[in-house]
Motif scaffolding. Structure first.
Motif, PDB file in Angstrom:
ATOM      1  N   ARG B  22       0.839  -1.194   0.000  1.00  0.00           N
ATOM      2  CA  ARG B  22       0.000   0.000   0.000  1.00  0.00           C
ATOM      3  C   ARG B  22       0.882   1.255   0.000  1.00  0.00           C
ATOM      4  NH1 ARG B  22      -4.631  -1.418   3.788  1.00  0.00           N
ATOM      5  NH2 ARG B  22      -5.392  -2.687   2.064  1.00  0.00           N
ATOM      6  N   ARG B  24       4.011   1.494  -0.920  1.00  0.00           N
ATOM      7  CA  ARG B  24       4.741   1.591  -2.191  1.00  0.00           C
ATOM      8  C   ARG B  24       3.827   2.078  -3.311  1.00  0.00           C
ATOM      9  NH1 ARG B  24       8.521  -3.183  -3.560  1.00  0.00           N
ATOM     10  NH2 ARG B  24      10.262  -2.823  -2.171  1.00  0.00           N
ATOM     11  N   SER B  25       2.586   1.630  -3.290  1.00  0.00           N
ATOM     12  CA  SER B  25       1.685   2.045  -4.369  1.00  0.00           C
ATOM     13  C   SER B  25       1.371   3.535  -4.253  1.00  0.00           C
ATOM     14  CB  SER B  25       0.408   1.206  -4.363  1.00  0.00           C
ATOM     15  OG  SER B  25      -0.296   1.443  -3.167  1.00  0.00           O
ATOM     16  N   VAL B 297       5.075  -2.574 -12.558  1.00  0.00           N
ATOM     17  CA  VAL B 297       4.167  -2.234 -11.462  1.00  0.00           C
ATOM     18  C   VAL B 297       4.097  -3.378 -10.454  1.00  0.00           C
ATOM     19  CG1 VAL B 297       1.766  -1.713 -10.890  1.00  0.00           C
ATOM     20  CG2 VAL B 297       2.847  -0.619 -12.849  1.00  0.00           C
ATOM     21  N   VAL B 301       4.562  -3.160  -6.446  1.00  0.00           N
ATOM     22  CA  VAL B 301       3.439  -3.229  -5.505  1.00  0.00           C
ATOM     23  C   VAL B 301       2.874  -4.628  -5.314  1.00  0.00           C
ATOM     24  CG1 VAL B 301       2.784  -0.871  -6.071  1.00  0.00           C
ATOM     25  CG2 VAL B 301       1.617  -2.764  -7.196  1.00  0.00           C
ATOM     26  N   LEU B 307      -4.457  -2.982  -7.425  1.00  0.00           N
ATOM     27  CA  LEU B 307      -3.395  -1.972  -7.487  1.00  0.00           C
ATOM     28  C   LEU B 307      -2.721  -1.976  -8.858  1.00  0.00           C
ATOM     29  CD1 LEU B 307      -1.696  -2.538  -4.008  1.00  0.00           C
ATOM     30  CD2 LEU B 307      -3.245  -0.698  -4.664  1.00  0.00           C
ATOM     31  N   LEU B 311      -2.423   1.425 -11.484  1.00  0.00           N
ATOM     32  CA  LEU B 311      -1.051   1.939 -11.557  1.00  0.00           C
ATOM     33  C   LEU B 311      -0.440   1.664 -12.925  1.00  0.00           C
ATOM     34  CD1 LEU B 311       0.178   1.115  -7.960  1.00  0.00           C
ATOM     35  CD2 LEU B 311      -0.162   3.376  -8.958  1.00  0.00           C
TER      36      LEU B 311
END
Lengths: 352, 360
Positions: B22, B24-25, B297, B301, B307, B311
């Motif tokens: 979370r 990192r995203s 991505v 994440v 996510l 992203l």
């Protein structure tokens, strides 16, 4: 017409959406009785499409001489309206650049396609706005040209032509698949540039020079000529109905063609069967020599190879469909018939 | 990141990973948005014609908000900024989003790290459609869309439909069957494309430029046609992130989770194909973005589609817009070359530095 781009078109709506919005606006304006609203909307409709520069109906222009505005049909059949004598010109085909210089409007060319052979030398000071495979639309728009000359038959990418027209620019597409079409293109270029009389005189001059070459080779034998465009991979020569085949015929040769109306590759087998008596190396500037041609597998049986009739030729002079065309024909005649006396003519000088 | 103890102990590493993902995203989304703003500014300000940045700003604010900054500019400057550069930048963002989301979807659906938006024959179908359009002696332009865009779009959709229908016959497992049928149909269409290119003569260059991909032809009408398809398609895919997560676990597990595997797969396949077709119709074939962005991505994440999908959309948009800026400043080289030249080394570095066990 270019100015009209500044009229309201703030959002990026598709055409139907725009028409819908306009229709609603008209209804609203009609209901409120606001005449001003209608008049302020009206210009937007004309700015919405390329219709501002390309007329949808081809109304024949009056034939009287100082004919601006004039509606002309270009080589792709598009009716193009030239509003007034153009003072800023962009030329996306080297041959058209030459024609414009020879017609005395070279100083009006503000952007040109890159020309590796750079002719005439005066064109060197004109900035390049296109290369062999790309067109810099931004630079052309920045020049705000009155007219853009483009090359047909994919010489100028069709996407680029459509893009320029969609931005409201006037684009004339020229493509000459034959000698007569070259004459027509010179006259068309003259009409667009407001130099019709000069263009007609130029065509008369070229016709006369063609006639003197024809007279010089008349009665001579017509050897079978293979005009080699390229042989690094497949072998390329003139197609049956090509401009090149026509030029070889006019220069007193019998062209060996590919056997197809529009394909330029030819097999060695067909070439051996057709047996050229003269081989002209248009690829000589790229390092191809007569020895290399003679040494290719299977080529030694050809009459031209046996007799050593393999000669280099300046392809650019022969094939560029502009005011130097008669020099190309004379060169071709002289190279096919080295012993004949082909009159040498002075080139049509480019006007600085 | 949990302070619970006892009963939760066995799952602690997993929970920690979720917390880290979370954070990192959020970092990735934040830097992505900054990069997005930067690339839009650079893309609109930069071009082969120099226009003063203040003029550019004035033109954009005038056009967007009707605010006059008290500057004057030429009509040609306005055309260059508003009709050439802005739609081009926006189109590259939309296409980047479409390819990255479609790529993430295909990778999840097919459970194959080498899957990309083109894996099931879409690319060959679109290219063949474009080539046929170039060879046909008709030039129709409706709402800024030419025959080329229309046939490329239809070609992409027709090929994926054919692949889907053909793959349902026979005894192989659905995934293997889809992949192999996609390969076979793609090869057939590629042969057709090669034939069309062989026959094309002078038109070869135009077909070739479609195959290389690019945004030269971007315009407002084309953007207005593409954006809704991509936006709706991507939104619907995002709403099915849960199904995609389930499918990643395998068909049986997904079925146990209450997911109608066949139906969800068909819907996701259709949506991802629609988005891909809309993108390739306007941009030509741009490789690499759809393959690599989802992996990048995921490396940051983790595999959660909730996510990964949004992203990927952001990173794909930014990457492709940057690639196009570089392509333009290097003299209009094809953008696909740039994405691969920059993206591939970056991806290798990222793969080598990945500390966690990476799984799709």
């Amino acid at each position: 017409m270019f100015r009209s781009l500044r009229s309201p078109r703030s959002a990026p709506p598709p055409g139907w959406l725009l028409s819908l919005v306009l229709a609603i606006l008209f209804v609203v304006a009609a209901c409120t009785g606001g005449g001003t609203a209608i008049s302020s909307v009206a210009p937007a409709t004309t700015a919405a499409g390329p219709a501002a520069s390309v007329a949808s109906t081809a109304t024949p222009a009056p034939t009287a001489s100082p004919a601006f505005p004039a509606t002309l049909t270009d080589d792709e059949g598009t009716a193009v309206t030239i509003a007034g004598e153009p003072h800023t010109i962009v030329s996306l085909a080297p041959a058209t650049t030459e024609t414009l210089f020879a017609l005395g409007v070279g100083d009006r060319i503000k952007g040109k396609a890159q020309d590796v052979f750079l002719y005439p030398p005066q064109a060197g000071s004109v900035p390049d706005v296109a290369t062999y495979d790309s067109v810099d639309v931004e630079k052309i728009v920045a020049l705000a040209p009155d007219v853009v000359f483009a090359g047909g038959n994919f010489l100028t990418p069709p996407d680029a032509i459509a893009k320029l027209r969609s931005l409201g620019l006037t684009v004339v597409v020229l493509y000459a698949p034959s000698v007569d079409a070259v004459y027509r293109d010179i006259e068309l270029t003259g009409e667009v540039a407001g130099r019709s009389a000069q263009a007609s005189a130029m065509v008369d001059r070229i016709r006369a020079e063609f006639e003197s070459v024809r007279a010089a080779v008349a009665g001579l034998p017509t050897p079978r000529v293979f005009y080699e465009l390229d042989a690094t991979g497949a072998i390329y020569g003139p197609a049956d109905k090509s401009f090149l085949a026509e030029m070889i015929r006019l220069a007193g040769g019998t062209p060996i063609t590919t056997g197809s109306a529009d394909k330029y590759d030819i097999s060695v087998e067909r070439l051996i069967e057709q047996d050229p008596e003269v081989i002209l190396m248009a690829d000589a500037p790229f390092g191809v020599t007569a020895e290399q041609v003679a040494a290719r597998p299977g080529w030694k049986v050809m009459t031209a190879v046996k007799n050593g009739q393999i000669r280099p030729i300046d392809d650019q002079t022969v094939t560029r469909p502009g005011p130097r065309l008669f020099l190309g024909l004379a060169l071709l005649a002289r190279t096919i018939h080295p012993d004949a006396t082909v009159p040498s003519a002075a080139p049509i000088p480019p006007v600085p | 990141m949990t302070t619970d103890s006892g009963t939760l102990a066995p799952t602690r590493p997993g929970v920690a990973w979720i917390g880290r993902a979370r954070r990192r995203s959020i970092v990735l989304a934040g830097s992505g948005l900054l990069a997005l703003v930067a690339v839009v500014c650079i893309g609109v300000a930069m071009g082969s014609v120099a226009i003063a940045p203040l003029d550019t700003l004035a033109i954009v604010t005038h056009r967007l908000f009707g605010i006059d900054l008290g500057r004057t500019w030429s009509a040609s400057a306005e055309t260059i900024v508003w009709d050439l550069r802005v739609p081009r930048v926006l189109t590259s963002l939309v296409v980047g989003t479409a390819l990255a989301v479609a790529g993430a979807t295909f990778q999840g659906l097919l459970r194959n790290p080498l899957a990309d938006p083109y894996v099931l024959g879409t690319a060959s179908g679109a290219a063949l459609g474009a080539a046929i359009a170039v060879l046909l002696p008709v030039r129709i332009v409706i709402l800024g869309f030419g025959l080329l865009q229309g046939l490329a779009f239809l070609g992409a959709l027709a090929s994926i439909y054919a692949v889907y229908r053909l793959s349902r016959i026979g005894g192989l497992s659905p995934l293997t069957s889809l992949l192999l049928t996609g390969y076979a149909v793609g090869s057939l269409l590629a042969a057709g494309l090669a034939m069309a290119m062989y026959l094309s003569g002078a038109a070869l260059r135009q077909i070739f430029s479609y195959l290389m991909g690019g945004f030269d032809a971007a315009s407002w009408p084309q953007l207005a046609g593409t954006l809704p398809l991509v936006a709706v398609g991507c939104a619907l895919i995002l709403m099915r992130a849960r199904s995609l997560n389930g499918l990643l676990l395998g068909e049986e597990t997904a079925a146990h989770l209450g997911i109608d595997v066949g139906r969800e797969r068909a819907i996701l396949l259709a949506l991802a194909s629609l988005v891909t077709a809309a993108a390739v119709a306007v941009s030509g074939l741009i490789g690499f973005v759809g393959l690599v962005v989802p992996h990048v991505v995921r490396l940051v994440v983790g595999p959660n589609a909730r996510l990964v999908l949004p992203l990927s959309a952001l990173v794909g948009a930014v990457l492709l817009a940057f690639a196009d800026v570089i392509a333009r400043s290097a003299g209009e080289i094809p953008v696909g070359i740039v994405t691969a030249l920059i993206g591939a080394p970056f991806f290798i570095v990222l793969l080598r530095r990945a500390r966690t066990g990476y799984e799709l």
